[in-house]
Design a protein around this motif. Structure first.
Motif, short mmCIF file in Angstrom:
data_model
loop_
_atom_site.label_atom_id
_atom_site.label_comp_id
_atom_site.label_asym_id
_atom_site.label_seq_id
_atom_site.Cartn_x
_atom_site.Cartn_y
_atom_site.Cartn_z
N UNK A 208 -1.39 -0.81 -1.85
CA UNK A 208 -1.21 -1.42 -1.51
C UNK A 208 -0.68 -0.64 0.63
N UNK A 209 -0.45 0.64 0.11
CA UNK A 209 0.50 1.66 1.31
C UNK A 209 -0.33 1.93 2.31
N UNK A 210 -2.14 2.32 1.37
CA UNK A 210 -3.18 2.88 1.91
C UNK A 210 -3.73 2.28 2.96
N UNK A 211 -4.21 0.23 2.43
CA UNK A 211 -4.17 -0.01 2.87
C UNK A 211 -3.25 -0.83 4.67
N UNK A 212 -2.39 -0.91 3.70
CA UNK A 212 -1.00 -0.95 4.79
C UNK A 212 -1.89 0.08 6.04
N UNK A 213 -1.65 1.05 6.08
CA UNK A 213 -1.86 1.86 7.19
C UNK A 213 -1.15 3.64 6.92
N UNK A 214 -1.05 4.04 7.94
CA UNK A 214 -0.05 4.99 7.90
C UNK A 214 1.09 5.53 8.23
N UNK A 215 2.04 4.41 8.66
CA UNK A 215 3.48 4.39 8.57
C UNK A 215 4.27 3.55 7.08
N UNK A 216 2.84 3.28 5.92
CA UNK A 216 3.31 2.86 4.97
C UNK A 216 3.34 3.84 4.36
N UNK A 217 4.91 4.33 3.03
CA UNK A 217 5.03 4.91 2.20
C UNK A 217 5.32 5.07 1.09
N UNK A 218 5.81 5.23 -0.11
CA UNK A 218 5.99 4.85 -1.04
C UNK A 218 7.33 5.22 -2.12
N UNK A 219 8.59 4.34 -2.10
CA UNK A 219 9.36 4.46 -2.31
C UNK A 219 9.88 4.45 -3.73
N UNK A 220 10.24 6.09 -3.89
CA UNK A 220 10.34 5.55 -6.06
C UNK A 220 11.86 5.77 -6.20
N UNK A 221 12.02 4.20 -6.75
CA UNK A 221 13.65 3.56 -7.39
C UNK A 221 13.82 4.36 -8.79
N UNK A 222 14.68 5.39 -9.37
CA UNK A 222 14.85 6.27 -10.18
C UNK A 222 15.38 5.95 -11.07
N UNK A 223 15.45 4.09 -11.04
CA UNK A 223 15.53 2.96 -12.66
C UNK A 223 14.37 2.70 -12.97
N UNK A 224 12.93 2.73 -11.66
CA UNK A 224 12.11 2.04 -12.09
C UNK A 224 11.15 2.13 -13.41
N UNK A 248 15.17 5.61 -3.77
CA UNK A 248 16.53 4.72 -4.28
C UNK A 248 16.52 5.90 -5.65
N UNK A 249 18.66 6.53 -5.73
CA UNK A 249 18.53 7.21 -6.74
C UNK A 249 19.41 6.13 -7.58
N UNK A 250 19.85 6.14 -8.52
CA UNK A 250 20.65 5.96 -9.65
C UNK A 250 20.00 6.12 -11.14
N UNK A 251 20.99 5.77 -12.55
CA UNK A 251 20.90 6.49 -13.74
C UNK A 251 20.83 4.95 -14.48
N UNK A 252 20.16 5.43 -15.69
CA UNK A 252 20.31 3.95 -16.27
C UNK A 252 19.47 5.28 -18.32
N UNK A 253 20.28 4.53 -18.57
CA UNK A 253 19.86 4.54 -20.30
C UNK A 253 18.71 3.93 -20.67
N UNK A 254 18.93 2.63 -20.65
CA UNK A 254 17.28 1.62 -21.05
C UNK A 254 16.47 0.94 -19.70
N UNK A 255 16.54 0.22 -18.45
CA UNK A 255 16.15 0.12 -18.12
C UNK A 255 16.04 -0.22 -16.57
#
Ligand code: RM4
Ligand code: MN
Ligand code: MN
Length: 398
Positions: A208-224, A248-255
């Protein structure tokens, strides 16, 4: 064993370049879908959230910006900007990433940018474009996009059609960006959609980011992520592709448990920081990443939990900065597996708390932020001032 002065200095320097953003929603009463446990001192307004975030920054010196969710924090949209910017400034912080809310209104029952209802798609796009305007007014660099979109039963939606609607919507958002603005596209495998989430993993965010354009980047939420997924490998790939926008940092045991960063698996966070710092060592360039916290503590005291989080982030970042990169690269080249792995383990097992203390003192900050916060009396005052309002708010699942 105390650190050598070389490692100590290296740790200090790493902390000089580290900052992590606080989430406004981490200071308000939140809960699980079964209910909320109200805290008498929780923030009840945006100014109170900013004040609480300001406390965390005042004692840790490491979190100068606060991410906002527009409908929760700017109920009047752009009109709220001047007042809240002033409030933020008086609390010693700045407004950070702008997060649209395209998941709570009734119109979004079947999705936002991916909804089959053109009205819902229009409403979502128009809200996101209002957020871009807020982003412009606040001078925030990042628009942070998370979508609840997806379907919960096989056959209940066209997967490809929804993908196309999303592509168009994200392109329209991208077209509205200017200056140094970026859009970060967050992914999540499930919840609230339980069959096919429209942006379910980093590959979909990437495309999606590539199709949107150069200002779009991926956000990694560690819980996801799914349990067995190798998050640092995703991080390394995105770094290599110049597509890692932030965390987006957070921790998790399950989801998506949103537990305190590093509370379950600190080595995971260390390995993520290591991939970033190894990339920086190897390429000689700074990885341009927004580090953010996405946690809401329902049981722990909110400000204390945030101070604990920031301290943990600093510790794990400092540890990762102490990896011997050339020794590691050499061991990798020679396939010296045990030696290579030990480079990580050795750094991880160093006690960097003295570095953090010395760094804090060198900046005129308290050596022990938690203790300083507890001594400050802020919590007691907030409890008195906010208690009645908080206790009047009730919530139940059904
Ligand atoms: C999601 C996700 C987003 C957050 C929403 C409200 O689980 O982590 O970042 O903004 O919740
Ligand atoms: Mn998130
Ligand atoms: Mn989440």
């Amino acid at each position: 064993m105390p650190l050598t002065s070389r490692l100590h200095d290296l740790g200090l320097r790493a902390l000089d370049s580290f900052a992590i953003e606080l989430p406004s929603w981490g200071f308000a009463n939140t809960g699980t879908r079964f209910g909320k446990f109200i805290q008498p001192a929780a923030a009840t307004t945006t100014p109170e959230k900013l004040a609480d975030a300001g406390e965390v920054h005042k004692f840790t010196g490491c979190c100068p910006t606060v991410a906002v969710h527009v409908l929760w924090d700017f109920p009047n949209g752009a009109a709220d900007v001047p007042g809240l910017e002033k409030t933020a400034q008086s609390c010693g912080v700045k407004i950070g990433a702008i997060n649209p809310n395209v998941f709570q209104d009734q119109i979004y029952k079947h999705g936002s940018l991916g909804s089959p209802d053109p009205e819902a798609r229009r409403a979502a796009l128009s809200h996101i474009l209002d957020c871009v305007e807020i982003q412009r007014l606040t001078g925030s660099r990042d628009l942070s996009l998370w979508f609840a979109d997806g379907t919960s039963y096989p056959g209940s939606g066209s997967i490809r059609q929804r993908k196309q609607w999303f592509t168009e919507g994200l392109q329209a958002v991208h077209a509205a960006l200017s200056g140094n603005q970026r859009m970060l596209v967050e992914y999540k495998p499930f919840e609230p959609a339980f069959y096919a989430t429209d942006i379910a993993d980093w590959g979909m965010s990437y495309i999606y980011s590539k199709h949107a354009g150069p200002r779009a980047k991926v956000l990694v939420d560690t819980g996801h992520h799914y349990q067995a997924q190798n998050i640092e490998q995703i991080v390394a790939w995105l770094l290599d592709l110049d597509m890692l926008g932030g965390f987006h940092f957070n921790d998790r045991r399950y989801a998506d448990d949103d537990l305190t960063m590093g509370s379950i698996d600190p080595y995971q966070v260390f390995r993520i920081f290591h991939e970033i710092l190894h990339f920086e060592w190897e390429t000689g360039k700074r990885a341009d990443i927004a580090y953010m916290i996405d946690q809401s503590h329902n049981l722990k005291g909110k400000i204390e939990a945030m101070i604990q989080t920031v301290s943990t982030a600093m510790e794990l970042y400092a540890k990762a900065a102490l990896v011997d990169h050339s020794k590691l690269a050499d061991a990798q080249t020679k396939c010296a597996l045990v030696d290579a792995e030990s480079c990580l383990k050795d750094a991880f097992s160093l006690d960097v708390r003295g570095v953090i203390r010395d760094w804090a003192v060198s900046k005129g900050l308290p050596a022990d932020p938690m203790d300083a916060f507890r001594q400050s009396g802020y919590l007691e005052t907030a409890t008195v001032e906010r208690g009645a309002k908080n206790m009047a708010s009730v919530s139940s699942y059904a």
